[in-house]
Design an enzyme around this catalytic site. Sequence first.
Site, PDB file in Angstrom:
ATOM      1  N   ASP A 219       0.862  -1.207   0.020  1.00 18.25           N
ATOM      2  CA  ASP A 219      -0.078   0.052  -0.089  1.00 18.25           C
ATOM      3  C   ASP A 219       0.906   1.078  -0.194  1.00 18.25           C
ATOM      4  O   ASP A 219       2.146   1.137   0.510  1.00 18.25           O
ATOM      5  CB  ASP A 219      -0.953  -0.024   1.232  1.00 18.25           C
ATOM      6  N   LYS A 220       0.298   2.380  -0.511  1.00 16.01           N
ATOM      7  CA  LYS A 220       1.248   3.509  -0.516  1.00 16.01           C
ATOM      8  C   LYS A 220       1.194   4.339   0.769  1.00 16.01           C
ATOM      9  O   LYS A 220       2.199   4.317   1.563  1.00 16.01           O
ATOM     10  CB  LYS A 220       0.841   4.511  -1.689  1.00 16.01           C
TER      11      LYS A 220
END
Length: 663
Positions: free
Chosen positions: A350-351
């Site tokens: 995930d960022k």
Amino acid sequence: MSKEDHQDQSTSENDSSNNTCNCCGGYTFEQKQPQWKNKPLIIILTSAAIFAAGFILEKFINQGILAELAFLTVVAVAGFEIIKGAFKGLSKFRFNMNLLITIAAAGAFLIGHGEEGAAVMFLFYVAEFLEDYASERAQKSMAALLKLAPETANVIRNGQEMEIHTHAVGLDEQVVIRPGDKVPLDGFVVRGISAVDQSPITGESMPVTKSEGDEVFAGTINTEGYLEIRVSRKSDETILSRIIELVRQSKDKKSRTESFIDRFATYYTPTVIILAISVAILPPFIRGMSYGDWFYRALVLLVVSCPCALAISTPVSIVSGITSATRNGVLIKGGKYVEEMKKVKVMVFDKTGTLTEGRLEVADIINFNNNSKEEILTIAASLESHSKHPLAKAILQRAKDNGLKMEDVHDFKSITGAGLKGKINGNIFQVGNKSLFENSTFSSDHKSLDENILGINGEYETEGKTTIMVGNETEIIGLIVLVDRIRNNAKKTVEYLKNNGIKVVMLTGDNKGTAARVTSHLGLDDYYHSLLPDDKVQIIDELVKSHEHVVMVGDGVNDAPALARANIGIAMGAAGSDVTIESADIALMHDDLSKLEYLLKLSRKTMGVVKQNVALSILVKSSFALFAVFGFVTLWMAVGIGDMGLSLAVILNAIRIGSGEIR
């Protein structure tokens, strides 16, 4: 002893050592008994003394009958549970390892080798003691974890400080923690500042400064200053107590190798019995050889074939790996995840909050028309000081770092979805996004300038950066550019993964520009942008189909569906989130991406030790079995070297997983 027999035998002992606490419903551990009070050690020492006496009576005093009685006593003392387990298993049509040893010992006495029958029972009991020691390592690690938190806390009640049991401390009560004290419960600092050693929970090597508003965890150590905290979790709900419970549960989640060994042992025992009977009967029957000689060889074959070392080779290694990880701030919820980590082909991130810190910071300030950057930042910060928007924190932090003083704001107005307006020193200023200024009335002289500024603004947005416009009633006077800061160790971690043949992919709900910026900076292999949670799950499904072994790393809350769909879900920063610990297969207790490198190295080292232990067990057992058939191995050697010695070697090899540096 079979696994079932171990469980039956240890139930009462566990019940006496693990007590349910009436206050919290959790478990407490009794203080460790002195070694001389330990029942297995008493049995070992007593049996050894009686066996030595029997050996002296037989070899040096020629008292054969007394010697046989001594050897029978050894069998009664050391072999009671073994024989009991053999008949219990037999009554349920289970041919366990206890049965092999019981048959071998009885056979030895029948052919006049009482000393070897006693030795078989005694040495097998010692081997089982070593196996029990290995299987209890996880329990011991939980006891050690529990001791990290003190039993009492200094609570302020009615203006007075009093020492009470942690179970009796309620939520929102105020607790005093002095220099050198351990934090008794999770809570938030309400007074004081100090450096806190969080290594028992997060694995951080350096103490972390804690001040008002910061969270502290039970089991951590206040190193220097005075703190008062407001309790946020009861004693059975702390992060530490959750770790203990999950380590306990992790023993039930076996790796594939471990499950295979269990199934193998189920069919192995009856096969060995049939083979031993064949060795005892066929050579004398076909070739007319001595029944006594081949019967003895069959007994040796029975003993040497006991798969104790093979049975514990995997679980003792897995437990050692899991407990080592726990000490380093990585919580692994089962052996199967240790094994799966070694096979990973794709690691998906995930960022926001994972590859990035999840908080914006000011990257640049662009000034127009002779307005200084300090003036632009002061105006923006003065207006944002009246807002609770996430962007406001970044701007206020930059103003604080630059030592700027806020101006008084009058006639403040917040425009939902657009920005802020207010009067500073008699002039109206506004801060917000493009839509706020598109609706503003500027003089015609500045129309072209506005278009140029909007063009500059668009370029930053294309790069994935967030921009805030600052202006007055007539013109835009500056832009504030913000970015979500990439974690310091993210690039190094990505490089390590790629160098080890692992494809690195990013999933994010952000726009293409933002995703491309992070991908370019970190050198990721691929990225997907503008995703909803369901989209992330679909992409994980596709990656699992194409690559089979996929790990998802996220924050454990909004990424929960994707974490669950991957082969392994790894949650970041679990020390601050109850949900994170519960939702992931592996939890990194601190926001430290470098722990992924440690985790991969630990998995490879652990599974390497598993292979060594399994290979050593098979090699030694098969060699001794072959030598036993040809008469080169005695009962003493079969148990002392082929069983007890091998079990000890397997345990010592597994223990080294948790010692020294993981490379």
